[in-house]
Design an enzyme around this catalytic site. Structure first.
Site, PDB file in Angstrom:
ATOM      1  N   ARG A 294      -3.332   8.725 -13.700  1.00 21.86           N
ATOM      2  CA  ARG A 294      -2.808   8.102 -12.477  1.00 21.86           C
ATOM      3  C   ARG A 294      -3.631   6.852 -12.126  1.00 21.86           C
ATOM      4  O   ARG A 294      -3.115   5.850 -11.641  1.00 21.86           O
ATOM      5  CB  ARG A 294      -2.905   9.149 -11.353  1.00 21.86           C
TER       6      ARG A 294
ATOM      7  N   ASN B 236       4.020  -0.013   4.998  1.00 27.02           N
ATOM      8  CA  ASN B 236       5.112   0.865   4.570  1.00 27.02           C
ATOM      9  C   ASN B 236       6.059   1.087   5.733  1.00 27.02           C
ATOM     10  O   ASN B 236       5.621   1.174   6.885  1.00 27.02           O
ATOM     11  CB  ASN B 236       4.534   2.217   4.126  1.00 27.02           C
TER      12      ASN B 236
ATOM     13  N   HIS C  77       8.746   3.759   7.275  1.00 25.94           N
ATOM     14  CA  HIS C  77       9.063   5.187   7.166  1.00 25.94           C
ATOM     15  C   HIS C  77      10.142   5.538   8.179  1.00 25.94           C
ATOM     16  O   HIS C  77      10.137   5.040   9.309  1.00 25.94           O
ATOM     17  CB  HIS C  77       7.805   6.027   7.418  1.00 25.94           C
TER      18      HIS C  77
ATOM     19  N   ASP D 211      -2.862   3.710   4.567  1.00 27.55           N
ATOM     20  CA  ASP D 211      -4.202   4.167   4.209  1.00 27.55           C
ATOM     21  C   ASP D 211      -4.024   5.227   3.123  1.00 27.55           C
ATOM     22  O   ASP D 211      -2.941   5.329   2.539  1.00 27.55           O
ATOM     23  CB  ASP D 211      -4.984   4.628   5.445  1.00 27.55           C
TER      24      ASP D 211
ATOM     25  N   ASP E 155       1.688   8.650   5.181  1.00 24.84           N
ATOM     26  CA  ASP E 155       2.278   8.159   6.444  1.00 24.84           C
ATOM     27  C   ASP E 155       1.322   8.296   7.628  1.00 24.84           C
ATOM     28  O   ASP E 155       1.743   8.654   8.742  1.00 24.84           O
ATOM     29  CB  ASP E 155       3.608   8.893   6.730  1.00 24.84           C
TER      30      ASP E 155
HETATM   31  C1  GRF Z   1      13.919   3.929   4.097  1.00 26.22           C
HETATM   32  O1  GRF Z   1      14.654   4.537   5.124  1.00 26.22           O
HETATM   33  C2  GRF Z   1      12.495   4.363   4.146  1.00 26.22           C
HETATM   34  O2  GRF Z   1      12.035   4.669   5.409  1.00 26.22           O
HETATM   35  C3  GRF Z   1      12.522   5.612   3.305  1.00 26.22           C
HETATM   36  O3  GRF Z   1      13.397   5.311   2.267  1.00 26.22           O
HETATM   37  C4  GRF Z   1      14.370   4.404   2.728  1.00 26.22           C
HETATM   38  C5  GRF Z   1      14.480   3.290   1.725  1.00 26.22           C
HETATM   39  O4  GRF Z   1      15.740   2.717   1.767  1.00 26.22           O
HETATM   40  N1  GRF Z   1      11.183   5.958   2.862  1.00 26.22           N
HETATM   41  P1  GRF Z   1      16.077   1.414   0.922  1.00 26.22           P
HETATM   42  O5  GRF Z   1      15.707   1.679  -0.513  1.00 26.22           O
HETATM   43  O6  GRF Z   1      15.324   0.258   1.508  1.00 26.22           O
HETATM   44  O7  GRF Z   1      17.557   1.258   1.076  1.00 26.22           O
END
Ligand code: GRF
Length: 201
Positions: A66, A108, A110, A142, A146
């Protein structure tokens, strides 16, 4: 000067598309200079390629460890000298080497109102918990899942007849707008992190 974004994807790339669309306007202040993926055949990479944006793929399984994957990903992203790296539906946790290479500059998006419902199934868990407000969070990555300092959040209602799919779509619409607005503000006006708090401008 136009800031440089590298966007990482694993799937459909609708958040990436929102950034690509926004950056067509020079006033946005940032452009996507490369798109990376952890697997072949993502629609996200296809969206980038259609616009002539360079793409690359690094799959964990192609490396002995990894850590070697992390090193290769870090080197490739760094070669584009990004001002910000955006994980937009990128389904991998990057290692310490990556985080060290882009300190405070790897974000990121989420699909839950963190710290509630981290992980892979934010909307489904929100629905199962019976919350009335769901949403999306943009945060600085980090080493946790999340857990980083929050840049922006937006809320959407949970409707009585929602399924995980309908709620996911409602969140994604708000999430895309938030991503575009927040990344643009960060790139045009700057930002600072004070403990857990992120201050734009
Ligand atoms: C988003 O809703 C993100 O929060 C989640 O995956 C989705 C990605 O969607 N982790 P896309 O690939 O940008 O359409």
């Amino acid at each position: 000067m136009t800031a440089k974004l590298v966007v990482l994807v694993s799937g459909s790339g609708s958040n990436l598309q929102a950034l690509l669309d926004a950056s067509a306007d020079p006033a946005y202040g940032a452009k996507v200079v490369a798109v990376g993926a952890d697997r072949d055949g993502t629609y996200g990479a296809e969206r980038a390629a259609k616009l002539g944006v360079p793409t690359f793929v690094h799959k964990v399984k192609d490396y002995a460890t990894r850590d070697e994957w992390d090193a290769a990903l870090t080197a490739e992203v760094a070669s584009y000298e990004p001002d910000l790296v955006v994980s937009a539906g990128f389904l991998k946790l990057c290692g310490p080497r990556f985080l060290d290479a882009f300190p405070g500059r790897y974000v990121n998006t989420h699909n839950s109102l963190l710290p509630a419902f981290p992980g892979m199934n934010g909307p489904g868990e929100a629905l199962a918990a019976g919350v009335k407000i769901a949403g999306a969070t943009l945060f600085i990555c980090d080493s946790g899942v999340d857990t980083g300092p929050i840049i922006a959040q937006c809320a959407v209602p949970v409707e009585d007849d929602d399924t995980a799919e309908t709620l996911t779509e409602r969140i994604k619409e708000a999430e895309r707008a938030q991503l575009v607005e927040s990344v643009g503000r960060m790139m045009r006006d700057g930002w600072k992190v004070e403990g857990r708090r992120v201050i734009l401008g």
